[in-house]
Design a protein around this motif. Structure first.
Motif, PDB file in Angstrom:
ATOM      1  N   THR A 186       0.846  -1.163   0.115  1.00  0.00           N
ATOM      2  CA  THR A 186       0.123  -0.030   0.041  1.00  0.00           C
ATOM      3  C   THR A 186       0.879   1.291   0.025  1.00  0.00           C
ATOM      4  N   HIS A 187       2.188   0.965   0.236  1.00  0.00           N
ATOM      5  CA  HIS A 187       3.243   2.220   0.151  1.00  0.00           C
ATOM      6  C   HIS A 187       4.404   1.924  -0.392  1.00  0.00           C
ATOM      7  N   PRO A 188       5.058   2.877  -0.796  1.00  0.00           N
ATOM      8  CA  PRO A 188       6.438   2.470  -1.688  1.00  0.00           C
ATOM      9  C   PRO A 188       7.410   2.050  -0.400  1.00  0.00           C
ATOM     10  N   ASP A 189       7.347   2.480   0.699  1.00  0.00           N
ATOM     11  CA  ASP A 189       8.060   2.136   1.859  1.00  0.00           C
ATOM     12  C   ASP A 189       7.697   0.510   2.124  1.00  0.00           C
ATOM     13  N   GLY A 190       6.462   0.109   2.025  1.00  0.00           N
ATOM     14  CA  GLY A 190       6.441  -1.286   2.105  1.00  0.00           C
ATOM     15  C   GLY A 190       6.922  -2.287   1.204  1.00  0.00           C
ATOM     16  N   ILE A 191       6.708  -1.787  -0.074  1.00  0.00           N
ATOM     17  CA  ILE A 191       7.640  -2.358  -1.102  1.00  0.00           C
ATOM     18  C   ILE A 191       9.103  -2.595  -0.996  1.00  0.00           C
ATOM     19  N   GLU A 192       9.620  -1.278  -0.536  1.00  0.00           N
ATOM     20  CA  GLU A 192      10.826  -1.370  -0.310  1.00  0.00           C
ATOM     21  C   GLU A 192      11.339  -2.140   0.952  1.00  0.00           C
ATOM     22  N   ARG A 193      10.568  -2.255   1.963  1.00  0.00           N
ATOM     23  CA  ARG A 193      10.801  -3.164   3.169  1.00  0.00           C
ATOM     24  C   ARG A 193      10.903  -4.711   2.796  1.00  0.00           C
ATOM     25  N   GLY A 194      10.129  -5.003   1.709  1.00  0.00           N
ATOM     26  CA  GLY A 194      10.112  -6.296   1.408  1.00  0.00           C
ATOM     27  C   GLY A 194       9.172  -7.500   2.334  1.00  0.00           C
ATOM     28  N   ALA A 195       9.515  -8.623   2.278  1.00  0.00           N
ATOM     29  CA  ALA A 195       8.693  -9.475   2.907  1.00  0.00           C
ATOM     30  C   ALA A 195       9.424 -10.262   4.074  1.00  0.00           C
ATOM     31  N   ASN A 196       8.613 -11.016   4.805  1.00  0.00           N
ATOM     32  CA  ASN A 196       8.990 -11.903   6.173  1.00  0.00           C
ATOM     33  C   ASN A 196       8.500 -13.018   6.039  1.00  0.00           C
ATOM     34  N   LYS A 197       9.037 -14.088   6.646  1.00  0.00           N
ATOM     35  CA  LYS A 197       8.517 -15.290   6.654  1.00  0.00           C
ATOM     36  C   LYS A 197       7.791 -15.576   7.942  1.00  0.00           C
ATOM     37  N   GLU A 198       7.939 -14.850   8.970  1.00  0.00           N
ATOM     38  CA  GLU A 198       7.176 -14.905   9.952  1.00  0.00           C
ATOM     39  C   GLU A 198       5.812 -14.415  10.028  1.00  0.00           C
ATOM     40  N   ARG A 199       4.610 -15.037  10.660  1.00  0.00           N
ATOM     41  CA  ARG A 199       3.421 -14.661  10.485  1.00  0.00           C
ATOM     42  C   ARG A 199       2.981 -13.910  11.670  1.00  0.00           C
ATOM     43  N   VAL A 200       2.275 -12.745  11.393  1.00  0.00           N
ATOM     44  CA  VAL A 200       1.722 -11.931  12.356  1.00  0.00           C
ATOM     45  C   VAL A 200       0.606 -12.494  13.049  1.00  0.00           C
ATOM     46  N   TYR A 201      -0.319 -13.110  12.418  1.00  0.00           N
ATOM     47  CA  TYR A 201      -1.529 -13.906  13.112  1.00  0.00           C
ATOM     48  C   TYR A 201      -1.226 -15.327  13.452  1.00  0.00           C
ATOM     49  N   HIS A 202      -0.335 -15.130  14.792  1.00  0.00           N
ATOM     50  CA  HIS A 202      -0.125 -16.461  15.159  1.00  0.00           C
ATOM     51  C   HIS A 202      -0.277 -16.585  16.685  1.00  0.00           C
ATOM     52  N   GLY A 203      -1.559 -17.119  16.806  1.00  0.00           N
ATOM     53  CA  GLY A 203      -2.037 -17.113  18.238  1.00  0.00           C
ATOM     54  C   GLY A 203      -1.754 -18.076  19.168  1.00  0.00           C
ATOM     55  N   SER A 204      -0.648 -18.862  18.773  1.00  0.00           N
ATOM     56  CA  SER A 204      -0.086 -20.190  19.752  1.00  0.00           C
ATOM     57  C   SER A 204       1.282 -19.354  20.240  1.00  0.00           C
ATOM     58  N   ARG A 205       1.637 -18.451  19.926  1.00  0.00           N
ATOM     59  CA  ARG A 205       3.060 -18.230  20.359  1.00  0.00           C
ATOM     60  C   ARG A 205       3.120 -17.610  21.982  1.00  0.00           C
ATOM     61  N   ILE A 206       4.270 -18.183  22.660  1.00  0.00           N
ATOM     62  CA  ILE A 206       4.206 -17.965  24.143  1.00  0.00           C
ATOM     63  C   ILE A 206       4.652 -16.689  24.681  1.00  0.00           C
ATOM     64  N   ILE A 207       5.692 -16.306  23.713  1.00  0.00           N
ATOM     65  CA  ILE A 207       6.101 -14.992  24.179  1.00  0.00           C
ATOM     66  C   ILE A 207       5.616 -13.952  23.042  1.00  0.00           C
ATOM     67  N   ALA A 208       5.373 -12.661  23.402  1.00  0.00           N
ATOM     68  CA  ALA A 208       5.039 -11.532  22.634  1.00  0.00           C
ATOM     69  C   ALA A 208       6.039 -11.383  21.327  1.00  0.00           C
ATOM     70  N   ALA A 209       5.575 -11.375  20.019  1.00  0.00           N
ATOM     71  CA  ALA A 209       6.480 -10.926  19.020  1.00  0.00           C
ATOM     72  C   ALA A 209       7.044  -9.537  19.142  1.00  0.00           C
ATOM     73  N   THR A 210       8.162  -9.232  18.280  1.00  0.00           N
ATOM     74  CA  THR A 210       8.419  -7.811  18.055  1.00  0.00           C
ATOM     75  C   THR A 210       7.680  -7.174  17.016  1.00  0.00           C
ATOM     76  N   PRO A 211       7.150  -6.083  17.399  1.00  0.00           N
ATOM     77  CA  PRO A 211       6.300  -5.217  16.379  1.00  0.00           C
ATOM     78  C   PRO A 211       7.049  -5.013  15.153  1.00  0.00           C
ATOM     79  N   ASN A 212       6.252  -4.987  14.100  1.00  0.00           N
ATOM     80  CA  ASN A 212       7.238  -4.786  12.600  1.00  0.00           C
ATOM     81  C   ASN A 212       6.138  -3.873  11.938  1.00  0.00           C
ATOM     82  N   ARG A 213       5.747  -2.486  12.463  1.00  0.00           N
ATOM     83  CA  ARG A 213       4.755  -1.696  11.773  1.00  0.00           C
ATOM     84  C   ARG A 213       5.457  -0.784  10.898  1.00  0.00           C
ATOM     85  N   LEU A 214       5.077  -0.703   9.761  1.00  0.00           N
ATOM     86  CA  LEU A 214       5.481   0.120   8.616  1.00  0.00           C
ATOM     87  C   LEU A 214       5.477   1.527   9.110  1.00  0.00           C
TER      88      LEU A 214
END
Length: 798
Positions: free
Chosen positions: A88-116
């Motif tokens: 939705t934004h050039p910065d998002g295309i520049e940022r690229g992709a990540n293999k980790e899923r944001v919607y991961h309801g079984s994680r034991i420890i909170a994930a590090t936020p990756n907000r554009l």
């Protein structure tokens, strides 16, 4: 047996090592051909193109961006974008992709936020957070730009392997919302293409046209330049400065008020309605916390939640221009104008109260608005939320979550919402009662993002104590002669259409609209100040999509209580016997624990209301009374009768809206229907919403067991409703009679498939993209403020 297990483990490890080795070899080959990957390579190359009037700028704005929006953004937006590739934004295309899923309801420890644009600001910073490029970051040549680009490779793979010529995609395609994602880096792409020949982009949708494909490939070859957003106009800047000056005045009164306003509007898209042109999408803004005052560049304070400690001496509330493509699933337009800011002045500044100090940012205080904002008058707080009640409720659907069954399988598929009027909610007696209940009304967000579910017991106990105290308070007030009656319901002050809302749930997403839409529902809520505040702080301000399993589970469990509280407020207007009967019908087959909770903490309120009923159907009559009470502010939008089709055609469509039972249960959650009028005028859009019936909605893990499909029904509205279409139908007005007749005959999956053969635009249809563009175009033309691109991640494959 043990031998076989060990053998499979060794085989699995061997496959991993082979894949890893192949990726390493591919990386060495790419390095040999095009140099080593470095974000500076691309940064230096595109800097030379960075002029507003350059050919590259005009090419991107006029040719490239429209294709990205219409073909890529419809799947790649928000947290549920596949592989976190947010386009939705050039910065998002520049940022690229990540293999980790944001919607991961079984994680034991909170994930590090990756907000554009919040948690990191440059490509190099994103690489440190395990984002990999989809554009070439090696030497900048035309060949390297395509051969070392995941995006170019994905487009080429699709071109080489278009969709099979089938109506329904076979097992090679997984379009389920929780599918296992394949997120190949450029080094892994060859192996991906061999195993996923049909995995090119757009995935499981028709390929791009030759012109569209060539446009994107030409753009990538020439360096994939994306210009910076243009600055806002002088008039916009003046309005921004004025609002920021209001929010950043030095008095403690304003500082506390601004903190309250920010914590309620941080997920909204603000716009200046007095500067907006008709039929043109306005300039939107995010309200953010900054380290810097007006006149200096905004430095966003990147906290998980809006009430987290900013770790600065002074917070400045700033408006940050929204430059991303607007997508409907996250779009919450919020009009700012003089009439509104005058009310803010009246409620928060001119009101007679004192602020002696600012509340702490400690979670035990900041996570509970009934504690943090004790010094602000309840009238100001409640009036602020009621003024734009649709936005307040919409926040938990379009706010930090994007989608989320964790928050939505706790509500019925369609219900109406009414509000207690401010004069009642802000009475001195109720304020005193709230003061005594601050400890009982603590919220799970105080445990931050890594929580343990065992702490749920203490929240359940406190909620039970609150419900008992509340029932006792209500009984005491009735003993004084304060009986419930329609005058206790907010009528929008005779002019505000936020007085009533209809909430539609579409499994893991939902829609909130003004007014009482559809037939009378099974349930309704009556919301008072404390309930409205807690809904916002539980599901919007306090919810962390990156939180662990315990945080998300406690949020879901706590929302059960808030739903029951809103329902019990509605039931309190009925005679005691009717309350019990309605409650029993709403919670059929409920668990023993819930039954015990009802008997001990919810249904103990047994005082008569101040209502007089003339019929035996008390709930229906109560709906009629409430509807009459708010009649002056009921909006006319979404009514089929407002269509420009012929009277006979509207009558036919009304029949479509009466489908019930098994036939309704076969239909998808959300169907968007395009009707071509026989007079040749612009097509009209209708939305058919399936309302799934449940015996109860209090079960966390067995929703299917609680389904009651024989009582499913549908609601038909004129206009586009919802963000995630499941199906598209297209019909000429002259064929409406046939379409309605076939729809009414749907009894099996085979019947539905035959219906789709006649009227559907499936995800495999050759003209899918032409239909998509026309639908989105009509949506945006008819609703320039509210509209945004739809999301196609839930399109069915039937």
């Amino acid at each position: 047996m043990q031998y076989k297990q060990n053998r499979w483990i060794k085989l699995f490890i061997g496959v991993i090592l082979i894949c890893s080795g192949c990726a390493t070899i591919a990386s060495l080959d790419l390095n040999r051909l095009y140099g080593e990957e470095d974000t500076n390579n691309r940064a230096y190359a595109i800097a030379a193109l960075a002029t507003p009037e350059s050919t590259a700028t005009l090419f991107y704005e006029n040719e490239v961006a429209p294709v990205i929006n219409a073909r890529c953004v419809v799947c790649h937006a928000c947290y549920d974008a596949p592989c976190q590739l947010k386009m939705t934004h050039p910065d998002g295309i520049e940022r690229g992709a990540n293999k980790e899923r944001v919607y991961h309801g079984s994680r034991i420890i909170a994930a590090t936020p990756n907000r554009l644009m919040i948690d990191a600001q440059s490509s190099s910073e994103w690489r440190e957070r395990d984002f990999y490029p989809v554009l070439n970051e090696r030497e900048q040549t035309a060949t390297a730009n395509t051969q070392a680009s995941v995006l170019a490779k994905m487009l080429a793979l699709k071109k080489a392997n278009p969709l099979p010529d089938d109506k329904v995609l076979d097992e090679r395609f997984d379009v389920s919302i929780d599918r296992s994602q394949q997120c190949p880096t450029i080094e892994e792409f060859e192996g991906y293409a061999q195993s996923q020949a049909f995995g090119g982009m757009p995935y499981a949708l028709p390929e791009l046209s030759d012109d569209e494909h060539n446009t994107l490939i030409s753009w990538i070859q020439s360096g994939a330049y994306m210009p910076s957003p243009a600055p806002i106009s002088a008039a916009q800047q003046k309005a921004v400065d004025q609002l920021e000056q209001f929010l950043n005045a030095d008095s403690l009164k304003v500082q506390l008020s601004a903190r309250y306003i920010y914590e309620h509007l941080f997920s909204a898209h603000l716009f200046f309605s007095e500067l907006s042109e008709a039929d043109v999408q306005p300039q939107f803004y995010n309200l953010v916390r900054s380290r810097t005052p007006t006149g200096q560049p905004v430095e966003i304070i990147a906290s998980r939640r809006p009430f987290d400690d900013p770790k600065v001496t002074r917070v400045y509330y700033r408006l940050y221009p929204v430059t991303s493509t607007i997508v409907n699933k996250t779009h919450q337009p919020y009009a700012i104008n003089k009439a509104l800011t005058d009310k803010w002045q009246q409620w928060f500044v001119d009101a007679d109260y004192q602020v002696t100090d600012m509340p702490s940012y400690q979670p035990e205080v900041a996570a509970n608005p009934l504690t943090a904002f004790t010094q602000l008058p309840v009238n100001a707080r409640y009036r602020f939320m009621l003024e734009r009640a649709q936005n307040t409720i919409m926040g938990y659907i379009k706010g930090p979550v994007c989608r989320g069954q964790v928050a939505l399988n706790v509500i019925n598929d369609r219900f109406w919402v009414f509000f207690v009027k401010p004069e009642v909610a802000a009475s001195s007696e109720i304020n005193t009662f709230y003061e005594t209940q601050k400890d009982n009304l603590r919220l799970p967000a105080e445990k931050e993002s890594t929580a343990f579910t065992v702490t749920w017991i203490e929240y359940a106990s406190r909620q039970g104590d609150y419900m008992r105290a509340r029932q006792n308070f209500m009984s005491a007030e009735i003993d004084k002669g304060h009986h419930f009656n329609p005058d206790d319901i907010w009528d929008g002050d005779g002019e505000n259409q936020n007085a009533t809302l209809t909430v539609f749930r579409h499994f893991d997403n939902a829609t909130v609209i003004k007014g009482l839409v559809g037939e009378q529902p099974k349930t309704a809520w009556v919301i008072d100040y404390a309930l409205l505040e807690r809904i916002h702080y539980l599901l919007v301000a306090g919810f962390d999509v990156y939180g662990n399993y315990g945080h998300q589970l406690m949020t879901r469990l706590y929302m059960d209580f808030l739903r029951m509280e809103g329902e019990s407020n509605f039931l309190a207007f009925l005679p005691p016997d009717s309350r019990r009967k309605e409650l029993a019908s709403w919670y059929q087959k409920s668990s023993p624990e819930l039954t015990s909770f009802f008997e001990g903490k919810v249904s103990i309120f047994d005082q008569p209301s101040g209502m007089e009923f003339k019929t035996k159907n008390h709930k229906q009559e109560l709906f009629d009374i409430f509807t009459q009470h708010v009649e002056k502010v009921l909006p006319e939008r979404y009514q089929v009768r407002d269509s420009h089709l012929t009277t006979n055609s509207k009558a036919l469509l009304a029949q479509l809206g009466k489908i019930k039972g098994t036939s309704a249960s076969i239909l998808p959650e959300l169907t968007m229907i395009m009707v071509k009028p026989k007079d040749g005028k612009k097509e009209e859009i209708f939305t058919l919403v399936r309302n799934s019936a449940h015996f109860n909605v209090n079960s966390l893990f067995s929703e299917n067991a609680n389904r009651d499909p024989k009582n499913d029904n549908v609601t038909l509205v004129h206009g586009l409703l919802g963000s995630y279409p499941d199906a598209f139908w297209r019909v000429k007005e002259t064929e409406l009679a046939r379409m309605v007749a076939l729809a009414q005959q749907i009894k099996t999956e085979q019947d539905y498939a035959s219906f789709l053969d006649a009227f559907a635009v499936r995800r495999t249809s050759k003209d899918f993209w032409q239909f998509s563009e026309k639908l989105n175009q009509i949506f945006m033309q008819d609703n320039p403020i509210e509209a945004g691109w739809l999301d196609y991640n839930r399109l069915e494959n039937r």
